[in-house]
Design a protein around this motif. Structure first.
Motif, short mmCIF file in Angstrom:
data_model
loop_
_atom_site.label_atom_id
_atom_site.label_comp_id
_atom_site.label_asym_id
_atom_site.label_seq_id
_atom_site.Cartn_x
_atom_site.Cartn_y
_atom_site.Cartn_z
N LYS A 4 0.91 -1.20 -0.15
CA LYS A 4 -0.11 0.09 0.01
C LYS A 4 0.93 1.29 -0.14
CE LYS A 4 -3.89 -2.17 2.47
NZ LYS A 4 -4.54 -2.26 3.80
N GLN A 37 -7.28 -7.71 0.08
CA GLN A 37 -7.20 -6.71 0.80
C GLN A 37 -8.23 -6.79 2.20
OE1 GLN A 37 -8.03 -3.03 -1.54
NE2 GLN A 37 -6.84 -3.99 -3.19
N ASN A 74 2.40 1.94 -3.43
CA ASN A 74 1.49 2.03 -4.50
C ASN A 74 1.62 0.67 -5.55
OD1 ASN A 74 0.40 4.52 -3.76
ND2 ASN A 74 2.02 5.56 -4.66
N GLU A 133 -8.23 -7.67 -5.02
CA GLU A 133 -9.27 -7.18 -4.19
C GLU A 133 -9.38 -8.16 -2.93
OE1 GLU A 133 -13.23 -5.83 -5.10
OE2 GLU A 133 -12.34 -4.53 -6.62
N SER A 180 -0.16 -2.55 -6.62
CA SER A 180 -1.48 -3.00 -6.82
C SER A 180 -1.63 -4.34 -6.22
CB SER A 180 -1.76 -3.38 -8.15
OG SER A 180 -3.00 -3.89 -8.58
#
Length: 97
Positions: A86, A97, A89, A94, A91
């Motif tokens: 994070k 996360q 930056n 989903e 990726s």
């Protein structure tokens, strides 16, 4: 490793096996076997498999990854990795996360 040795001792005793019997079946001295139960030596996969076979159990009944770690070390590393990604930056899918 201490927990693994304690598990071995507990299971061995529950089956009424002596250290001498275990040592004989493994082809080692009783002292060498005692060192395994007392966590004086590291248990490698060969030792784990031999003991599991003699006790007629799965290796994971003696030592699991969580026992080996003794902490939530892997979970901590996972969260540290997510934080690193994070901050930089990177990726992150989903589902992670």
């Amino acid at each position: 490793m201490k927990i693994c040795g304690q598990n071995i001792r507990k299971i061995r005793r529950s089956k009424d096996f002596t250290q001498e019997y275990m040592a004989f079946e493994m082809g080692i001295s009783q002292k060498a076997y005692s060192d395994i139960e007392n966590a004086k030596v590291k248990i490698n996969i060969d030792i784990l498999n031999k003991i599991s076979s003699i006790l007629d159990i799965k290796p994971s009944d003696i030592c699991s990854i969580s026992h080996k770690c003794g902490t939530n070390d892997y979970e901590d590393k996972y969260h540290d990795l997510l934080e690193y990604m994070k901050k930089n930056n990177i990726s992150i899918p989903e589902e992670y996360q």
